[in-house]
Scaffold this active site. Structure first.
Site, PDB file in Angstrom:
ATOM      1  CB  ALA A   1       3.069  28.323  11.044  1.00  0.00           C
TER       2      ALA A   1
ATOM      3  N   GLY B   1       5.722  23.822   9.143  1.00  0.00           N
ATOM      4  CA  GLY B   1       6.093  24.622   7.980  1.00  0.00           C
ATOM      5  C   GLY B   1       7.595  24.581   7.712  1.00  0.00           C
TER       6      GLY B   1
ATOM      7  CD  GLU C   1       3.632  22.007   5.496  1.00  0.00           C
ATOM      8  OE1 GLU C   1       3.580  22.993   6.253  1.00  0.00           O
ATOM      9  OE2 GLU C   1       2.631  21.530   4.928  1.00  0.00           O
TER      10      GLU C   1
ATOM     11  CD  GLU D   1       2.041  20.923  10.559  1.00  0.00           C
ATOM     12  OE1 GLU D   1       2.377  19.746  10.820  1.00  0.00           O
ATOM     13  OE2 GLU D   1       2.749  21.695   9.887  1.00  0.00           O
TER      14      GLU D   1
END
Ligand code: NAD
Length: 692
Positions: A66, A105, A108, A128
């Site tokens: 992110a 992310g 992911e 995270e």
């Protein structure tokens, strides 16, 4: 053809489209990159000439995750969830080709693809939890479906990335490619997928790795029990475990919802705020207000260390490991021999764990020159003194150093408490003298307090701060005072702990409260570990405090299997009835009426004077900012990062509360508790300490 500004590039050949993410430095999944990927996929899905799509990253890695700059802002569409839903639901197979770091992310995104190919040197992970969060874009739901709950728990709860080969074995990736042919391998993989009927493997529907665990909490309970100590008090790891359990027990969409709910709770919580603050605080510490980034650095090609004791050996290891030659000087041959043997033993222990090759052990030992000849330091660019903590000894060493060190060499002391300016004053070059305060064990602990003397040159400071980074330390610049930042605040806490055991608490009560708060151990367990006899001399001992009394009883701490605690053969501590009696006797002798102390009072009595001392440190300019103090405590003393450091913690309990408790303690116990004027001022203004 399709091209979105600068952040992606698309090419199509023989039915395979390659989307290259190109958003330096780490392909963070910003709104610009998400939009580009989203639009490209839409276009390519509609393009009859395209049968499969490869997603690959340009630059250092696939994606670092992110965009941290978007944290706390209103989400812009397409969000990561929308982008991932599009990828997974696409009618054409999408293959992620990952290299370098593929984190958060970024991973992911790869998990939402239908296939994954990894470069051999690449690393994938979901870190995270280190920011007090959980992977909030399906990571907790997809990863267990690929690797099973046990491996997923390890990766998600601890946040450590794994290498490509491990990822392949676990089932996280489908193939590993040589680093320089990742793209070709991924394209060839895509052609094979097309040839095999362009099957769309959607991770959300995979059940083979989780089916056996459905409805059975055993694996999760066992994980919690095994790691109870390490995970105590922390919200994010608990939520991670809950989310992985949901992946096993619930349908995918319900699990996804649970993941999102847990994420929202975490992101609004104090612990995540603390961890994100700590993350930025550490980066901030490297920025020096009055020393420009382009300040010239002095070349450091050879390091000297004086003293091969506990600290000298560990300090040397940092430089040897970083590839620098080290000359280590001792006074006595047996001390030199012992010191060198300890360094070798430490390296060999690491090699035994498979984290170092035997060749590398030898290469490191080969860079070490042990000697009894002080003159051997003459060609060193940096010399660090780590001898006994006595001003007279330090002065003698620096006088000798001044005579033999080459001009411009940096002369550093590892002193824990002593005045760097006084040490510098015996040389004709105080501008070259600086403190480099390492923490024990020096090869392990990340903190380096860099102590700036009144006359230390800016290039010397800039060089030592940069060198700290080279050897993997978190360097914090501090000023001269007794104990600098860390030990000065520790002293304030120790003083209170000593009083508490006379007023009514036992050492194990104080230790338990601080352990439960999240510290690795309390002050008395720590004293036993370091040795109660440090600085104690039997002939001069007058039994004037508990520590002296225990030393006189030969209870010197862990090394004697007896200190504040009794120790069994496995070094397990248990409360000592002998110590309990000694404390009762001593407080009676002092005329104290013992009373029951609540855990809350113990905690406040230990922590608030420390916080107050931290504010005085700020007032005096010994630390440049409150966040530097927090970095010291997190990296040097095991302060739980999820509580953000003592200054941040004070903000979370509320400064007016801290001030009023200090005033109450001042009324009961004297002026030592008087709140620092700066603390009172910020509290009255409704400000936050951690922003000073
Ligand atoms: P130590 O007693 O283990 O080692 C000191 C070594 O210095 C001994 O081996 C001694 O033989 C040698 N030495 C003494 N005088 C010398 C001389 N003139 N020339 C060459 N060698 C000489 O002590 P330590 O725990 O390593 O502490 C060293 C310094 O580091 C102290 O200033 C201490 O305050 C500081 N320090 C210690 C710790 C810790 O936890 N031990 C942590 C941070 C800083």
């Amino acid at each position: 053809m399709v091209s979105q500004g600068k952040v992606t590039d698309v090419s199509i050949q023989d039915g395979v489209a390659v989307i290259t993410l190109d958003s330096p430095p780490v392909n963070a999944l910003s709104i610009a990159l998400r939009t580009a990927i989203y639009d490209n996929l839409k276009t390519l899905e509609a393009d009859a000439a395209v049968q499969a799509i490869v997603l690959i990253g340009a630059g250092r890695g696939f994606s670092g995750g992110a965009d941290i700059k978007e944290f706390g802002r209103l989400p812009q569409q397409p969000g990561l969830h929308e982008m991932l839903a599009l990828i997974e639901g696409l009618f054409k197979p999408v293959i992620a080709a990952v290299h370098g770091s593929t984190l958060g992310g970024g991973l992911e995104t790869a998990l939402a693809c239908h296939y994954r190919v990894a470069a051999r040197s690449g690393k994938v992970g979901l870190p995270e939890v280190k920011l007090g969060l959980l992977p909030g874009a399906g990571g907790t739901q997809r990863l267990p479906r690929l690797v099973g709950p046990e491996a997923a728990l390890e990766m998600i709860v601890f946040g450590e990335p794994v290498g490509a080969e491990i990822a392949l074995k676990a089932g996280l990736v489908d193939a590993v490619a040589d680093d320089d042919t990742l793209k070709e391998t991924a394209v060839a993989f895509a052609h094979k997928v097309i040839a095999d009927g362009a099957k769309l493997v959607k991770v959300r529907y995979r059940a083979d790795k989780i089916a056996a665990f459905k409805g059975d909490p055993a694996v999760f309970e066992a994980f919690k029990t095994t790691h109870a100590r390490r995970l105590r008090g922390q919200d994010a790891p608990t939520a991670c475990i809950q989310a992985v359990q949901a992946a096993v027990d619930l349908p995918f969409d319900d699990g996804l919802k649970m993941e999102r709910d847990l994420f929202m709770q975490l992101v609004q919580g104090t612990q995540s705020a603390a961890l994100r603050y700590a993350f930025f605080a550490e980066r901030q510490a490297a920025k020096l207000a009055d020393i420009a980034d382009d300040t010239p650095r002095l070349p450091i090609n050879k390091v000297g260390v004086i003293g091969a004791g506990t600290m000298g050996g560990g300090i040397s290891m940092n430089f040897l490991s970083a590839g620098l030659p080290v000359t280590i000087v001792e006074m006595k041959p047996e001390a030199l021999e012992r010191g060198v043997a300890t360094i070798r033993k430490n390296y060999e222990a690491t090699a035994k764990k498979g984290r170092l090759t035997t060749e590398e052990v030898e290469a490191r030992m080969g860079r070490l020159t042990p000697t009894l000849d002080f003159d051997a330091l003459a060609d060193c660019d940096l010399i660090i003194e780590a001898v006994f903590e006595l001003m007279e000894v330090k002065k003698e060493i620096f006088t000798r150093l001044d005579a033999i060190a080459k001009p411009g060499a940096i002369l550093a002391s590892n002193t824990s408490y002593l005045d760097i300016n006084e040490i510098a004053s015996v040389t004709a070059r105080p501008e070259s003298v600086i403190g480099m305060h390492f923490f024990s064990p020096a090869n392990v602990m990340r903190l380096l307090e860099v102590v700036r003397g009144a006359k230390t040159d800016k290039p010397v400071i800039a060089t030592v701060m940069a060198l700290g980074k080279t050897i993997g330390k978190t360097a914090v610049l501090v000023g001269v005072c007794h104990g600098f930042v860390g030990n000065r605040m520790l002293g304030a806490r120790q003083e209170e702990a000593n009083k508490l055991i006379l007023e009514g608490a036992m050492p194990w009560d104080v230790d338990r409260v601080l352990y439960d708060f999240g510290l690795p151990m309390g002050p008395f367990a720590m004293a036993d570990l370091a040795g109660l006899d440090l600085g104690w001399v039997r002939e001069r001992s007058t039994g004037s405090n508990i520590r002296e009394i225990l030393c006189e009883m030969d209870r010197w701490g862990q090394k004697k299997s007896a200190g504040f605690y009794d120790y069994d053969a496995g070094r397990k501590a248990s409360p000592s009835p002998v110590v309990e009696q000694a404390i009762l006797d001593f407080s009676a002798k002092q005329g104290m009426t013992r009373r029951a102390l609540s855990d809350q009072e113990i905690l406040e009595r230990c922590l608030y004077p420390m916080i107050n001392e931290g504010v005085k440190i700020l007032e005096e300019g010994i630390a440049a900012r409150a966040s530097d103090i927090d970095v010291v405590w997190i990296n040097g003393y095991g302060w739980p990062a999820y509580r953000g450091g003592p200054m941040f913690y004070a903000d979370t309990v509320g400064l007016p509360h801290v001030v009023s408790r200090l005033k109450a303690f001042e009324a009961d116990h004297g002026a030592a508790f008087k709140p620092a004027p700066l603390l009172e001022k910020i509290a009255a203004q409704g400000g936050r300490l951690s922003e000073v």
